[in-house]
Design a protein around this motif. Structure first.
Motif, PDB file in Angstrom:
ATOM      1  N   TYR A 213      40.944  37.238  33.466  1.00 12.29           N
ATOM      2  CA  TYR A 213      42.084  37.017  34.359  1.00 12.29           C
ATOM      3  C   TYR A 213      43.268  37.884  33.942  1.00 12.29           C
ATOM      4  O   TYR A 213      43.924  38.507  34.782  1.00 12.29           O
ATOM      5  N   ARG A 214      43.552  37.923  32.642  1.00 13.07           N
ATOM      6  CA  ARG A 214      44.679  38.713  32.158  1.00 13.07           C
ATOM      7  C   ARG A 214      44.474  40.202  32.421  1.00 13.07           C
ATOM      8  O   ARG A 214      45.411  40.926  32.764  1.00 13.07           O
ATOM      9  N   VAL A 215      43.233  40.680  32.263  1.00 14.64           N
ATOM     10  CA  VAL A 215      42.930  42.076  32.566  1.00 14.64           C
ATOM     11  C   VAL A 215      43.203  42.364  34.037  1.00 14.64           C
ATOM     12  O   VAL A 215      43.834  43.366  34.393  1.00 14.64           O
ATOM     13  N   ALA A 216      42.722  41.472  34.917  1.00 16.72           N
ATOM     14  CA  ALA A 216      42.938  41.652  36.358  1.00 16.72           C
ATOM     15  C   ALA A 216      44.430  41.603  36.697  1.00 16.72           C
ATOM     16  O   ALA A 216      44.913  42.380  37.537  1.00 16.72           O
ATOM     17  N   GLU A 217      45.151  40.698  36.037  1.00 15.74           N
ATOM     18  CA  GLU A 217      46.587  40.558  36.288  1.00 15.74           C
ATOM     19  C   GLU A 217      47.339  41.836  35.916  1.00 15.74           C
ATOM     20  O   GLU A 217      48.146  42.355  36.695  1.00 15.74           O
ATOM     21  N   PHE A 218      47.062  42.353  34.713  1.00 11.32           N
ATOM     22  CA  PHE A 218      47.761  43.553  34.280  1.00 11.32           C
ATOM     23  C   PHE A 218      47.324  44.779  35.075  1.00 11.32           C
ATOM     24  O   PHE A 218      48.129  45.665  35.351  1.00 11.32           O
ATOM     25  N   ALA A 219      46.045  44.841  35.427  1.00 12.46           N
ATOM     26  CA  ALA A 219      45.555  45.971  36.218  1.00 12.46           C
ATOM     27  C   ALA A 219      46.191  45.990  37.602  1.00 12.46           C
ATOM     28  O   ALA A 219      46.478  47.054  38.156  1.00 12.46           O
ATOM     29  N   GLY A 224      52.230  42.436  41.570  1.00 20.85           N
ATOM     30  CA  GLY A 224      51.038  42.506  42.405  1.00 20.85           C
ATOM     31  C   GLY A 224      50.614  41.130  42.898  1.00 20.85           C
ATOM     32  O   GLY A 224      51.222  40.109  42.556  1.00 20.85           O
ATOM     33  N   LYS A 225      49.540  41.106  43.681  1.00 23.58           N
ATOM     34  CA  LYS A 225      49.087  39.842  44.268  1.00 23.58           C
ATOM     35  C   LYS A 225      48.675  38.821  43.207  1.00 23.58           C
ATOM     36  O   LYS A 225      48.957  37.633  43.333  1.00 23.58           O
ATOM     37  N   ILE A 226      47.968  39.284  42.179  1.00 24.59           N
ATOM     38  CA  ILE A 226      47.514  38.356  41.138  1.00 24.59           C
ATOM     39  C   ILE A 226      48.697  37.876  40.304  1.00 24.59           C
ATOM     40  O   ILE A 226      48.833  36.683  40.029  1.00 24.59           O
ATOM     41  N   TYR A 227      49.570  38.803  39.930  1.00 25.12           N
ATOM     42  CA  TYR A 227      50.733  38.441  39.121  1.00 25.12           C
ATOM     43  C   TYR A 227      51.629  37.461  39.868  1.00 25.12           C
ATOM     44  O   TYR A 227      52.230  36.558  39.265  1.00 25.12           O
ATOM     45  N   SER A 228      51.713  37.615  41.179  1.00 27.16           N
ATOM     46  CA  SER A 228      52.616  36.788  41.981  1.00 27.16           C
ATOM     47  C   SER A 228      52.019  35.436  42.355  1.00 27.16           C
ATOM     48  O   SER A 228      52.708  34.605  42.958  1.00 27.16           O
ATOM     49  N   CYS A 229      50.754  35.201  42.023  1.00 22.79           N
ATOM     50  CA  CYS A 229      50.118  33.907  42.306  1.00 22.79           C
ATOM     51  C   CYS A 229      50.271  32.999  41.087  1.00 22.79           C
ATOM     52  O   CYS A 229      49.476  33.091  40.136  1.00 22.79           O
ATOM     53  N   GLU A 230      51.273  32.147  41.118  1.00 24.00           N
ATOM     54  CA  GLU A 230      51.523  31.288  39.964  1.00 24.00           C
ATOM     55  C   GLU A 230      50.366  30.331  39.721  1.00 24.00           C
ATOM     56  O   GLU A 230      50.048  30.013  38.572  1.00 24.00           O
ATOM     57  N   TRP A 231      49.717  29.874  40.780  1.00 25.44           N
ATOM     58  CA  TRP A 231      48.609  28.941  40.615  1.00 25.44           C
ATOM     59  C   TRP A 231      47.475  29.582  39.821  1.00 25.44           C
ATOM     60  O   TRP A 231      46.780  28.903  39.048  1.00 25.44           O
ATOM     61  N   ALA A 232      47.273  30.904  40.008  1.00 27.34           N
ATOM     62  CA  ALA A 232      46.212  31.601  39.281  1.00 27.34           C
ATOM     63  C   ALA A 232      46.506  31.587  37.777  1.00 27.34           C
ATOM     64  O   ALA A 232      45.593  31.413  36.957  1.00 27.34           O
ATOM     65  N   PHE A 233      47.769  31.755  37.415  1.00 29.70           N
ATOM     66  CA  PHE A 233      48.148  31.698  36.000  1.00 29.70           C
ATOM     67  C   PHE A 233      47.846  30.328  35.415  1.00 29.70           C
ATOM     68  O   PHE A 233      47.278  30.221  34.314  1.00 29.70           O
TER      69      PHE A 233
END
Length: 271
Positions: A213-219, A224-233
């Motif tokens: 997840y962290r790799v996808a977030e930083f990539a 970005g969409k992943i970084y901005s999805c708080e629920w994903a964190f």
């Protein structure tokens, strides 16, 4: 008015970090009590320290919701990014201790206790330093892209070593020569080993999911969409780490590693 959205690229939830901090605080107490009660080795306190770091990270996140600053944001990022490395270190130490105490002759260097302990420890420290450098740089807009690539490299290295460690763990699990001391509720050594290996494999898998997840977030990049999805964190990072602590607490492994005197007695009677 809070300026937290300037750092998060969204307005973070105000109650979730308080709940998360409270949950990790519970595990600080539970694991401290278990470690003392079962007279576990001092290195088991790695779990207590990690839970404390997670709790502090979420307390800072809760504070940022009301009033954000660059210093607080960098500190929060490091406290929530780096502590899981300590859980990996704990797992490495557990398998290293199983191999060391079993005293199984082997010519395979990657099954020697010192190699398992120090090689994976070294990889964990290296990954920790790289991720901390990248995480700190990402909080500064001028160095955000460079920090992202550095953090990504650190996470990628960690994923590789997780895979190597999992392979070593499976070899130890399948070899009956590697023994585990019985705990209070274990029927025999076989049951004890099965439980301990289940703890290590399941928590390592959760750490692997969290790292992916962290790799996808930083990539995806800041904002970005992943970084901005708080629920994903909260699901793929916080919940994954929280589940690790549930496993460590319910199936506590500290009592499988008695003091030197108890260990020597066990080995004397088993030979």
């Amino acid at each position: 008015m809070s300026n937290s959205s300037d750092y998060f690229s969204y307005t973070p939830a105000s109650k979730l970090p308080i709940i998360a901090a409270a949950l990790f605080a519970v595990f600080i107490g539970v694991l401290t009590w278990q470690t003392i009660r079962f007279k576990a080795p001092k290195w088991v306190y790695i779990l207590v320290g990690t839970a404390l770091a997670e709790a502090v990270g979420f307390i800072i996140r809760a504070a940022i919701v009301n009033e954000a600053s660059l210093g607080l944001f960098v500190t929060m990022t490091l406290f929530l990014l780096l502590p899981p490395n300590a859980l990996a270190l704990f797992n490495y130490r557990v398998i290293g201790e199983v191999v060391r105490r079993s005293r199984v002759p082997t010519t395979r260097f990657w099954l020697k206790p010192k190699f398992i302990t120090w090689f994976f420890f070294g990889s964990d420290v290296f990954s920790f330093l790289v991720q901390s450098s990248g995480g700190g740089m990402m909080a500064m807009e001028s160095m955000r892209d460079k920090g992202k690539h550095i953090a990504l490299f650190g996470l990628a290295v960690q994923l590789v070593f997780f895979a190597c460690f999992m392979a070593v763990t499976i070899v130890v699990k399948r070899n009956p020569q590697y023994r585990v001391e019985c705990g209070p509720k274990d029927r025999d050594g076989v049951a004890a080993k099965k439980k301990l290996m289940g703890v290590i494999i399941s928590t390592t898998a959760l750490l692997y999911v969290r790292s992916i997840y962290r790799v996808a977030e930083f990539a995806d990049g800041y904002g970005g969409k992943i970084y901005s999805c708080e629920w994903a964190f909260y699901v793929f990072d916080s919940l994954a780490i929280l589940l690790c602590f549930v496993i460590y607490s319910v199936w506590f492994v500290g009592h499988h590693f008695p003091s030197r005197t108890m260990e020597d007695t066990y080995l004397m009677h088993s030979t």
